[in-house]
Design an enzyme around this catalytic site. Sequence first.
Site, PDB file in Angstrom:
ATOM      1  N   LYS A 156       0.827  -1.211   0.000  1.00 47.93           N
ATOM      2  CA  LYS A 156       0.000   0.000   0.000  1.00 47.93           C
ATOM      3  C   LYS A 156       0.868   1.271   0.000  1.00 47.93           C
ATOM      4  CE  LYS A 156      -2.116  -1.870   3.540  1.00 47.93           C
ATOM      5  NZ  LYS A 156      -1.690  -3.265   3.330  1.00 47.93           N
ATOM      6  N   ILE A 157       1.837   1.320   0.923  1.00 50.94           N
ATOM      7  CA  ILE A 157       2.641   2.545   1.045  1.00 50.94           C
ATOM      8  C   ILE A 157       3.595   2.681  -0.136  1.00 50.94           C
ATOM      9  CG2 ILE A 157       4.367   3.731   2.473  1.00 50.94           C
ATOM     10  CD1 ILE A 157       3.062   2.301   4.929  1.00 50.94           C
ATOM     11  N   ASP A 176      10.123  -6.589  -4.853  1.00 49.51           N
ATOM     12  CA  ASP A 176       9.164  -7.088  -3.857  1.00 49.51           C
ATOM     13  C   ASP A 176       9.297  -8.597  -3.834  1.00 49.51           C
ATOM     14  OD1 ASP A 176       6.592  -7.986  -2.585  1.00 49.51           O
ATOM     15  OD2 ASP A 176       6.209  -5.831  -2.593  1.00 49.51           O
ATOM     16  N   CYS A 204       8.942  -2.276   2.978  1.00 54.13           N
ATOM     17  CA  CYS A 204       8.580  -3.680   3.219  1.00 54.13           C
ATOM     18  C   CYS A 204       8.559  -3.926   4.727  1.00 54.13           C
ATOM     19  CB  CYS A 204       9.584  -4.609   2.545  1.00 54.13           C
ATOM     20  SG  CYS A 204      11.273  -4.332   3.071  1.00 54.13           S
ATOM     21  N   PRO A 205       7.885  -4.981   5.162  1.00 50.85           N
ATOM     22  CA  PRO A 205       7.919  -5.289   6.605  1.00 50.85           C
ATOM     23  C   PRO A 205       9.287  -5.844   6.994  1.00 50.85           C
ATOM     24  CG  PRO A 205       6.688  -6.974   5.414  1.00 50.85           C
ATOM     25  CD  PRO A 205       7.046  -5.925   4.403  1.00 50.85           C
ATOM     26  N   ASN A 210      14.969 -10.435   6.099  1.00 46.84           N
ATOM     27  CA  ASN A 210      15.471  -9.167   5.536  1.00 46.84           C
ATOM     28  C   ASN A 210      16.069  -8.221   6.588  1.00 46.84           C
ATOM     29  OD1 ASN A 210      13.270  -7.975   6.751  1.00 46.84           O
ATOM     30  ND2 ASN A 210      12.138  -7.596   4.848  1.00 46.84           N
ATOM     31  N   THR A 231      11.294   4.504   6.112  1.00 38.62           N
ATOM     32  CA  THR A 231      10.109   4.782   6.945  1.00 38.62           C
ATOM     33  C   THR A 231       9.468   3.465   7.370  1.00 38.62           C
ATOM     34  OG1 THR A 231       8.734   4.923   4.956  1.00 38.62           O
ATOM     35  CG2 THR A 231       9.539   7.011   5.859  1.00 38.62           C
ATOM     36  N   SER A 232      10.184   2.326   7.212  1.00 39.06           N
ATOM     37  CA  SER A 232       9.555   1.027   7.506  1.00 39.06           C
ATOM     38  C   SER A 232       9.908   0.531   8.903  1.00 39.06           C
ATOM     39  CB  SER A 232       9.929  -0.001   6.449  1.00 39.06           C
ATOM     40  OG  SER A 232       9.006   0.081   5.391  1.00 39.06           O
ATOM     41  N   ARG A 233      11.047  -0.113   9.025  1.00 36.94           N
ATOM     42  CA  ARG A 233      11.504  -0.578  10.340  1.00 36.94           C
ATOM     43  C   ARG A 233      13.015  -0.418  10.402  1.00 36.94           C
ATOM     44  NH1 ARG A 233       7.084   0.111  11.609  1.00 36.94           N
ATOM     45  NH2 ARG A 233       5.566  -1.337  12.506  1.00 36.94           N
ATOM     46  N   ASP A 257      13.078   7.623   9.477  1.00 31.23           N
ATOM     47  CA  ASP A 257      11.954   7.810  10.406  1.00 31.23           C
ATOM     48  C   ASP A 257      11.960   6.702  11.454  1.00 31.23           C
ATOM     49  OD1 ASP A 257       9.509   9.167  11.237  1.00 31.23           O
ATOM     50  OD2 ASP A 257       8.474   7.355  10.570  1.00 31.23           O
ATOM     51  N   GLU A 262      15.423   2.116  18.400  1.00 32.11           N
ATOM     52  CA  GLU A 262      14.553   3.249  18.748  1.00 32.11           C
ATOM     53  C   GLU A 262      13.693   3.019  19.986  1.00 32.11           C
ATOM     54  OE1 GLU A 262      12.096   3.244  15.084  1.00 32.11           O
ATOM     55  OE2 GLU A 262      10.364   2.888  16.369  1.00 32.11           O
ATOM     56  N   HIS A 294       9.800   8.234  14.252  1.00 30.23           N
ATOM     57  CA  HIS A 294       8.682   7.352  13.891  1.00 30.23           C
ATOM     58  C   HIS A 294       7.370   8.145  13.820  1.00 30.23           C
ATOM     59  CE1 HIS A 294       7.837   2.808  13.807  1.00 30.23           C
ATOM     60  NE2 HIS A 294       6.859   3.430  13.190  1.00 30.23           N
TER      61      HIS A 294
END
Length: 346
Positions: A156-157, A176, A204-205, A210, A231-233, A257, A262, A294
């Site tokens: 989605k993002i 992907d 991606c998550p 990964n 901006t993911s993890r 982000d 964190e 975040h």
Amino acid sequence: MNQLKIAFFDAKEYDRQSFEAANVSGEFSIRFLETRLTPDTYKLAEGCDVVCVFVNDEIDSFVIDKLCSMGIRLIALRCAGYNNVDVEYAYGKIHVVRVPAYSPYAVAEHAMAMLLTSIRRIHKAYIRTKDFNFSLDGLTGFDLHGKTVGVIGTGKIGRIFIDICRGFGMNVIAYDKFPAADSGIEYVSLESLWSRSDIISLHCPLTDENRHMINAATIDQMKKGVVIINTSRGALIDTEALVDGIKSRKIGAACLDVYEEESNIFFHDYSNHIVNDDVLARLISMPNVIVTSHQAFLTNEALSNIADTTLANIREFFASDRCVNEVCYKCGKIADCKQLHDKKCF
Ligand code: NAI
């Protein structure tokens, strides 16, 4: 049905406002707790039916066992990512639901905001003009038009970010693990993405496979001057390798982000403290690094969607055998999953 009781961990003022607005009828009894859910704090959920948690709560096997022994039946994540929950251990013991999308626009727009801020030196210009310094020295940027952006994760993002980039006249390539058919997206191998991209953005998550996908070896394959956006993890990037890449001038800029360490830092005000994390301090000291804590999701639209969907998930779980937003470790492996995806997983 009795009023359901929710232990709401890591509550911030904006959470309280949005959840109180979504629960204006008083359908749920919500216990707002400032602390995170950890092996030391789980007891605060005593007497509740549900724990509501966010990205930095720690739901490991110990916490899962304790929650189950207290009669808690549901972990309601008020976020999309669930890497902080041991979903495999939870399977068969306690159900886990999440908010799969609250505003993908918020995160994709934040990624572009960070990119523009970084490459056009807006963060520097803002401070200069506040001090009536109108010099342009050192503020030279570059055009995004015609540059190649490599997008990892086209969910989605990622797809909204791709649309935004196309609006800027950028060439988009993507990787992907599960490429979308007929999407018009040019999918390439990771090796090709590293070597061709002027800008790389992670959407991606985080999974076991990964973790640290951006590391010394992959940075080595990138173009000199590459801009990295995450901006993911945080743990998708080996931060020490990132620092080395910036010091060696291989990486031109980083927009972060999220940060792999964190959890004890972000969302708190440490402006009057010495922060002990030397890697983060080094990153923040670099002129070509932008760190936000975040906040990519933080828009009014997203907060309202998070509150509405979280309460709808809880309502649905206790009122029916449906649970469309359930996550379990089998949900990621469709072949193993015997369950219809709008039914409870066990
Ligand atoms: P999504 O589930 O719609 O899309 C994720 C995409 O990543 C899917 O296309 C999937 O096939 C792909 N993917 C899965 N494993 C992969 C791998 N190993 N390598 C490459 N691609 C892989 O998720 P959505 O909503 O687009 O969110 C993406 C991520 O953004 C979330 O997992 C979360 O970590 C992060 N996020 C960050 C927020 C923030 O405030 N900074 C807010 C919301 C999400």
